[in-house]
Design a protein around this motif. Structure first.
Motif, PDB file in Angstrom:
ATOM      1  N   VAL A 265     -38.809 -27.401  -7.286  1.00  0.00           N
ATOM      2  CA  VAL A 265     -37.444 -27.742  -7.671  1.00  0.00           C
ATOM      3  C   VAL A 265     -37.194 -27.209  -9.061  1.00  0.00           C
TER       4      VAL A 265
ATOM      5  N   GLN B 151     -38.616 -23.299   1.582  1.00  0.00           N
ATOM      6  CA  GLN B 151     -38.072 -24.255   0.616  1.00  0.00           C
ATOM      7  C   GLN B 151     -37.236 -25.357   1.242  1.00  0.00           C
TER       8      GLN B 151
ATOM      9  N   ASN C 236     -37.806 -44.613   2.283  1.00  0.00           N
ATOM     10  CA  ASN C 236     -37.069 -43.386   1.995  1.00  0.00           C
ATOM     11  C   ASN C 236     -37.837 -42.509   1.028  1.00  0.00           C
TER      12      ASN C 236
ATOM     13  N   ALA D 206     -40.554 -40.884   1.695  1.00  0.00           N
ATOM     14  CA  ALA D 206     -41.994 -40.925   1.929  1.00  0.00           C
ATOM     15  C   ALA D 206     -42.548 -39.580   2.397  1.00  0.00           C
ATOM     16  N   GLY D 207     -41.692 -38.773   3.006  1.00  0.00           N
ATOM     17  CA  GLY D 207     -42.144 -37.486   3.532  1.00  0.00           C
ATOM     18  C   GLY D 207     -42.077 -37.402   5.040  1.00  0.00           C
ATOM     19  N   LYS D 208     -41.386 -38.326   5.668  1.00  0.00           N
ATOM     20  CA  LYS D 208     -41.319 -38.353   7.135  1.00  0.00           C
ATOM     21  C   LYS D 208     -40.576 -37.136   7.679  1.00  0.00           C
ATOM     22  N   SER D 209     -39.369 -36.913   7.161  1.00  0.00           N
ATOM     23  CA  SER D 209     -38.578 -35.788   7.669  1.00  0.00           C
ATOM     24  C   SER D 209     -39.283 -34.462   7.430  1.00  0.00           C
ATOM     25  N   THR D 210     -39.890 -34.339   6.261  1.00  0.00           N
ATOM     26  CA  THR D 210     -40.605 -33.114   5.942  1.00  0.00           C
ATOM     27  C   THR D 210     -41.721 -32.867   6.954  1.00  0.00           C
TER      28      THR D 210
END
Ligand SMILES: Nc1ncnc2c1ncn2[C@@H]1O[C@H](COP(=O)(O)OP(=O)(O)O)[C@@H](O)[C@H]1O
Ligand SMILES: [Mg+2]
Lengths: 321, 268
Positions: free
Chosen positions: A20, B266, A56, A58-62
Motif C-alpha cells: 500500500v 495487487q 472484519n 481477518a483475511g477471509k476474502s483475500t
C-alpha cells in the motif's frame, strides 16, 4: 482425476502481502506492506462443508480470492482439485462456483432469467442440465416469481438467492461463499442456510463458507476454521469452538456515571469498562435475571443488554488462553 | 461457433437493456432533433457565406448534420455506453468477477456495446434523420449499395469508438479519479469526430492531421461514405477505419493484460 480420494483443497503456509502506497509528504510516498494472509494451512476433503470465520479484516476474502484464482499468493502452496488455481484458472473455472456477498455476478438491468441464459452460454452448460439445475434452485430458493424481475428491483436477500443460483448452474464441485448472509433478512438467511445444507448433503458439493456471523456456522458447519490478522487461530469441530468461546454470555451495563469495575456479583466478572459502560461475563448456562435484579438494586443503572458471544469475543478469549 | 453464439447473446442482452429505458430514449430523440435543427441553421448560414466549404454543397452539409445526429448516441461521441459501467466496475472492484469468468473481457464488452449501439442506431437514429429529411433538402443516396457501404462504415465506426473508450476506461486501473481523462476524451471525440464541424473544412496541416486521427473514423468517414465524398472512394474509407480498429483493439488488449496482472497481484 488427481484429487479423487485426497484433499480437495490443500492450503499450506499461504501468505499474501499487499503493498500500500501512502503519501507522507508533498512529494514523498512510502510503501507499506500489509500482511492480509500470514501463513495459514488447512485442507478440505471433497464433499466437506466448512466455515471460514474471522472478524472484519481477518483475511477471509483475500483467501477466497486466492482459492478462486483471481489473486496470486505471495507465498506458500495452494491446490484445488490438484491444480494451482491461478495458473490453471481457465481449467478450474468450470469446476468452481463463487458467491461474493457484497458483489453481484448478475446483470443489473436484466431479468434474472436473462442473466442465467448468459451464464449458461459462458459456461457452456448443456440445455437439459441447465434447465434441471435452474428448476432445482428456483424451487429450493423460491425464485419462481422473481425470474422475470430485473435484478435492480430485487431486495438484497432475493438478489443473493439469485446469485447463488447463478453460481450453481454449471454444477461446480466446490462452492465458495464470501459472506453470503451479510445484510440479509431473517427469512432469506434461513432459506439460504437450508439450501446450502441440502446442496452439500444431496449433491456432495464441497462448500467453504466465509462469515463473521457465528450463527451461520452453528446451523451449517461441523468444521470451522478461524482466522484473525491473517493467522490461523483454530481448525477443528464446531464443538471445540464452543468450549473456547461459547461458555459465556455478556451483560452490557450502562451506569449513570463512571464507576470502578463492578465487583462482588456471584457468577459474573467485569471483563471491560469504558466510561460509564461495563461488560460483565457470566456463564451461558446461568439465568441473567438474578444478576440483573442485584445490579438494579445496587448500582445507578441506566440501561442494560445481554449479548451472545460473537466472533470477536471468541477470538479475544483464544488470545486470553 | 460457441464464441459467436455467446457474443451474440451478449449483444442481444445489451440491446434489450437499453430498450427498457423508453423515456430516456424518447428524451434522447428529442435532444438529437433539437440539436440537429440548431446545427442545421448554423450550417445554412455558414454555407451561405462560404458555398462549397469543405467540398460540400449546402445539402451535403445538411446531410452531414443529420447523419451526425443519427449516429451521435450509437457511436457514443460523447462517451458513455459500456464505458460508464466498465469504469464503475473497475473503480469498485467488481471487475475481479469479470476477470474470473471464462470469457474474454474485451470481446465481452465489445459485444455488449455493439448491442447497445444497434439499439441506439434504431431507437435514436432513425427518427432524427427522418425529421431532418422532411424539414430540409438532404443529399441522401438512392442506391441500396451506398446504404450498405454506409452501414458497414457505421459498424467499423462503432468498433473504433469502442476501442478508444476501452482504452480510456482501462486507465481507471491506475487513476484514482478519471473525471479529467473522461472530460478530455469526450472533448477530443466531439471535435475530432467531425461532430461540431466536418473535418474537411479545416485547411492545412491541422486539417490533414485531424483527418488522420482515429476519431475521424467514428463520424467523418461514415458520413463521407454515405455522401460519396470520401477521398479515394468508399473502400479507402473502410480500410482506414479497419486499420484504426485493429491497432486500437490490439492496444486495448495489451493494456488489459497489464491491468489484469495488477488485479491478480495487487487485488485491484
Ligand atoms: N487490494 C488490497 N490492497 C491492500 N490491502 C488489502 C487489499 N485487499 C485486502 N487488503 C487488506 O487485507 C486485510 C484482509 O482483508 P480481507 O481479506 O478483505 O478481510 P476479511 O474478508 O476477512 O474482512 C485487510 O487489512 C485489508 O485492508
Ligand atoms: Mg471479506
Amino acid at each position: 482425476m488427481a484429487d479423487e480420494g485426497g484433499e480437495f483443497i490443500d492450503v499450506q503456509d499461504l501468505t499474501k502481502t499487499f503493498t500500500v502506497r501512502r503519501r507522507t509528504g508533498l512529494l514523498r510516498r512510502t510503501a507499506e506492506e500489509v500482511r492480509a494472509v500470514d501463513g495459514i494451512s488447512f485442507t478440505l476433503r471433497r464433499g466437506e462443508m466448512a466455515g471460514f470465520i474471522g472478524p472484519n479484516g481477518a483475511g477471509k476474502s483475500t483467501t477466497i480470492k486466492m482459492l478462486t484464482g483471481i489473486l496470486t499468493p505471495s507465498g506458500g502452496r495452494l491446490r484445488v482439485a490438484g491444480v494451482d488455481p491461478w495458473r490453471e484458472r481457465t481449467r478450474l473455472v468450470r469446476r468452481i462456483g463463487v458467491v461474493f456477498g457484497q458483489r453481484t455476478t448478475l446483470w443489473w438491468d436484466l431479468p434474472l432469467r436473462d442473466s442465467y441464459g448468459l451464464v449458461r452460454r459462458m459456461y457452456r452448460v448443456p440445455q437439459a442440465r441447465f434447465e434441471e439445475n435452474l428448476a432445482r434452485c428456483v424451487e429450493l430458493l423460491e425464485l419462481g416469481d422473481l425470474l422475470d424481475v430485473p435484478v435492480r428491483q430485487l431486495s438484497l436477500g432475493q438478489r443473493m438467492r439469485g446469485d447463488i443460483t447463478a453460481a450453481l448452474l454449471h454444477d461446480p464441485d466446490v462452492l465458495y461463499l464470501d459472506e453470503p448472509t451479510i445484510g440479509l433478512d431473517v427469512v432469506s438467511k434461513a432459506r439460504v442456510r437450508e439450501f446450502l445444507r441440502t446442496l452439500n448433503a444431496e449433491r456432495g458439493t464441497t462448500v467453504l463458507l466465509t462469515t463473521h456471523d457465528l450463527s451461520d456456522i452453528e446451523q451449517l458447519c461441523k468444521r470451522v476454521v478461524v482466522i484473525d490478522h491473517g493467522r490461523l487461530m483454530y481448525d477443528g469441530p464446531l464443538a471445540g469452538l464452543h468450549e473456547v468461546g461459547r461458555g459465556e454470555r455478556t451483560l452490557v451495563v450502562d451506569l449513570e456515571r463512571e464507576l470502578p469495575p463492578i465487583e462482588g456479583l456471584t457468577g459474573a466478572r467485569t471483563v471491560r469498562t469504558e466510561g460509564p459502560r461495563q461488560w460483565l461475563a457470566f456463564p451461558a448456562s446461568a439465568s441473567a435475571a438474578p444478576l440483573v435484579s442485584r445490579l438494579a438494586a445496587e448500582y445507578p443503572l441506566v440501561d442494560l443488554s445481554i449479548r451472545e458471544p460473537d466472533i470477536e469475543d471468541v477470538i479475544a478469549r483464544m488470545y486470553a488462553r | 461457433m460457441h464464441l459467436l453464439r455467446l457474443n451474440f447473446a451478449v449483444a442481444v442482452s445489451g440491446f434489450r437493456r437499453y430498450a427498457t429505458y423508453r423515456v430516456a430514449t424518447a428524451a434522447g430523440v428529442f435532444t438529437n432533433t433539437v440539436f440537429g435543427f440548431i446545427l442545421a441553421y448554423t450550417f445554412i448560414a455558414l454555407w451561405h457565406e462560404r458555398p462549397h466549404l469543405g467540398g460540400y454543397d449546402q445539402s451535403q452539409a445538411l446531410t452531414f448534420v443529420w447523419i451526425g445526429q443519427a449516429m451521435l448516441a450509437s457511436v457514443a461521441v460523447m462517451g458513455g455506453g459500456f464505458q460508464d459501467e466498465f469504469s464503475e466496475r473497475i473503480r469498485n472492484g467488481d471487475v475481479a468477477i469479470d476477470l474470473y469468468r471464462p470469457v474474454d473481457l474485451q470481446l465481452w464488452w465489445l459485444a455488449a456495446d455493439l448491442g447497445r449501439a444497434a439499439f441506439q442506431l434504431l431507437g435514436r437514429g432513425v427518427v432524427p434523420l427522418a425529421v431532418g429529411a422532411l424539414a430540409f433538402d438532404l443529399a441522401l443516396p438512392a442506391s441500396p449499395g451506398s446504404w450498405l457501404l454506409f452501414l458497414l462504415a457505421v459498424l467499423l465506426a462503432l468498433v473504433v469508438s469502442f476501442a478508444l473508450r476501452y482504452l480510456v476506461a482501462l486507465c481507471g486501473f491506475w487513476l484514482l479519479d478519471a473525471t479529467g481523462l473522461n472530460a478530455l476524451s469526450t472533448l477530443l471525440s466531439l471535435f475530432f469526430s467531425g461532430m461540431l464541424l466536418p473535418l474537411t473544412v479545416f485547411p492545412g496541416a491541422f486539417g490533414e492531421t485531424a483527418r488522420l486521427l482515429p476519431w475521424s473514423a467514428t463520424l467523418q468517414v461514415p458520413a463521407d461514405v454515405l455522401l460519396g465524398a470520401q477521398p479515394g472512394g468508399a473502400a479507402a474509407g473502410l480500410a482506414f477505419q479497419t486499420g484504426w480498429a485493429l491497432v486500437l483493439l490490439a492496444a486495448g488488449r495489451a493494456l488489459q493484460t497489464v491491468a489484469t496482472r495488477k488485479v491478480v497481484v495487487q487485488g485491484g
